[in-house]
Write an enzyme that holds these catalytic residues in place. Structure first.
Site, PDB file in Angstrom:
ATOM      1  N   TYR A 344       5.574  -3.987   1.364  1.00  9.56           N
ATOM      2  CA  TYR A 344       5.917  -2.571   1.394  1.00  9.56           C
ATOM      3  C   TYR A 344       6.124  -2.091   2.823  1.00  9.56           C
ATOM      4  O   TYR A 344       5.409  -2.516   3.735  1.00  9.56           O
ATOM      5  CB  TYR A 344       4.801  -1.752   0.754  1.00  9.56           C
ATOM      6  CG  TYR A 344       4.514  -2.081  -0.687  1.00  9.56           C
ATOM      7  CD1 TYR A 344       5.408  -2.832  -1.456  1.00  9.56           C
ATOM      8  CD2 TYR A 344       3.349  -1.646  -1.291  1.00  9.56           C
ATOM      9  CE1 TYR A 344       5.133  -3.125  -2.771  1.00  9.56           C
ATOM     10  CE2 TYR A 344       3.066  -1.941  -2.626  1.00  9.56           C
ATOM     11  CZ  TYR A 344       3.966  -2.686  -3.352  1.00  9.56           C
ATOM     12  OH  TYR A 344       3.694  -2.976  -4.661  1.00  9.56           O
ATOM     13  N   GLU A 420     -14.237  12.707 -12.185  1.00  6.88           N
ATOM     14  CA  GLU A 420     -13.237  13.494 -12.912  1.00  6.88           C
ATOM     15  C   GLU A 420     -13.173  14.947 -12.455  1.00  6.88           C
ATOM     16  O   GLU A 420     -12.200  15.653 -12.754  1.00  6.88           O
ATOM     17  CB  GLU A 420     -13.508  13.434 -14.411  1.00  6.88           C
ATOM     18  CG  GLU A 420     -13.192  12.078 -15.029  1.00  6.88           C
ATOM     19  CD  GLU A 420     -13.413  12.063 -16.527  1.00  6.88           C
ATOM     20  OE1 GLU A 420     -14.235  12.868 -17.017  1.00  6.88           O
ATOM     21  OE2 GLU A 420     -12.773  11.234 -17.213  1.00  6.88           O
TER      22      GLU A 420
END
Length: 441
Positions: A344, A420
């Site tokens: 990348y 979360e």
């Protein structure tokens, strides 16, 4: 997460929203944006847990793509499928002229056996390659891509509800294979070649990644210019001459030569690279040789990774790896064949775009915004988008309150368990970047 912890997290997020609103007066639509984000949060949590329990490998994200396409269709997006295999692209047209802003989430999981103990932990299994072809391992969202998909679906719902207040278009890119497949183009590279940034042409692109560093839940970290490293993979095959292990002088021992090469490669960064320019890493990750203890083998194979932030330094590192291996092997009468697999590029945050959008992130994160974060030597294929359109990636902290950073299980760990409570921050940040860019606020 217990019910008490979940309620406390929501209250904390609510207090954070209020505190941020006091820092900067909201634009006319920000109140609605935050309300819509809070409204969709329970669904975001459900999406995340469902995706977490059913991870899929790169270019195999069919169930995930079906879920995404179904939800986007319900929200009124024009849905395109089939690009780069399993990608899903959603387009929201406001009906008013303006730029096109893109948001991206990656969908693939990893061949990692989960050890989180979560009630929605993955129980999926997969046969994969490695030293033993066909070896069965677990399958897990060990890099947080389940969080990414859920948050982008949440932002999609928010933006669809606000369509009447926006101009231009929103393009949502749910991308396969960020983790990639060895020796094949990855998801972002394939999508760019397939024209995902065209028709309509994207003006700017944003994305996020959870974790990477052990930052507290809700922290947003970014920086202008190089945020994540470029990566290259190298392979070195050392060729010696096989002989009896008791008579090494009758052959050329490639194991000893390979050991010298491993040590020699460590001096490239420590003694041959100007680290005041940018960080760099050279790591040997695999080394395979021989079949028996009393046989000097014919050859040794090793492979590793190179991480860099500066194009000129990258070229120099490649040259130094090749020169070090070849010269050390030659000095012992062996040979070393060096090959590279370009990975990348550097994840480059466009400086002008980053400066323009920092107020949007500051409104969401308040004092938890780090706008000059240290660069990360990890790599991301979001970098391919930045080679074609102004782009910005940011990190979202997911380390729970009170957690010891030293005990943090990082991305790619079988115990990676992002908090979360960060989901609301991610939804608000993605939706705010898109809405603020389209309105000019």
């Amino acid at each position: 997460m217990t019910a008490g912890h979940w309620i406390a997290s929501l209250l904390l997020c609510s207090q954070s929203v209020t505190a941020v609103a006091q820092l900067a007066p909201p634009a006319r639509y920000h109140t609605q944006l935050d309300a819509e984000a809070a409204k969709v949060l329970p669904e975001v949590v459900n999406w995340r847990r469902d995706l977490h329990a059913h991870p899929e490998l790169a270019f195999q994200e069919r169930r995930t793509a079906d879920l995404v396409a179904k939800e986007l269709g319900r929200m009124g997006y024009e849905v395109t499928r089939g690009l780069a295999g399993t990608a899903v692209v959603g387009l929201l047209k406001t009906g008013r002229p303006g730029p096109v802003v893109a948001l991206r989430a990656d969908m693939d999981g990893l061949p990692v056996t989960e050890e989180t103990g979560l009630p929605f932990a993955s129980r999926e299994r997969v046969r994969t390659g490695g030293r033993e072809v066909g070896m069965e391992v677990g399958l897990m969202h060990a890099c947080g891509h389940d969080m990414h998909v859920a948050m982008l679906l949440g932002a999609a719902r928010v933006l669809a509800a606000m369509r009447g207040q926006l101009s231009g278009s929103v393009k949502l890119v749910f991308q396969p294979a960020e983790e990639g497949v060895p020796n094949e183009p990855n998801g972002a590279e394939r999508l760019v070649k397939a024209g995902v940034l065209d028709n309509p042409k994207v003006s700017a692109m944003f994305g996020l990644h959870v974790g990477i560093t052990p930052a507290p839940t809700g922290t947003i970290s970014t920086r202008a210019r190089g945020l994540m490293a470029g990566s290259d993979t190298f392979e070195i095959v050392v060729q010696g001459r096989q002989t009896h292990g008791a008579l090494p002088w009758n052959g050329v021992d490639p194991v000893v030569v390979a050991a010298q090469i491993v040590l020699g490669l460590q001096t490239i960064v420590s003694r041959q690279t100007d680290l005041t320019v940018a960080p760099a890493v050279v790591t040997v990750g695999t080394l395979h040789a021989g079949q028996r203890a009393n046989i000097v083998p014919d050859e040794v194979k090793m492979s590793g990774t190179i991480r860099s932030f500066d194009p000129a330094m990258r070229e120099q590192l490649l040259l130094q790896v090749k020169r070090t291996a070849e010269h050390l092997a030659r000095s012992a009468g062996a040979t070393a064949a060096v090959s590279f697999d370009p990975g990348y590029p550097v994840t480059w945050n466009d400086p002008a775009l980053t400066e323009k959008m920092l107020p949007s992130l500051r409104r969401v994160a308040g004092a938890q915004l780090l706008s000059d974060a240290a660069p990360s030597t990890t790599a991301e294929d979001f970098s391919y988008y930045g080679q074609h359109v102004p782009s910005m990636l940011f990190f979202l902290g997911v380390n729970p309150p009170g957690a010891d950073p030293a005990q943090w299980a990082a991305n790619h760990s079988p115990r990676f368990n992002p908090d979360e409570a960060a989901l609301l921050t991610g939804v608000r940040a993605l939706a705010s970047l898109a809405a603020d860019y389209l309105t000019g606020d």
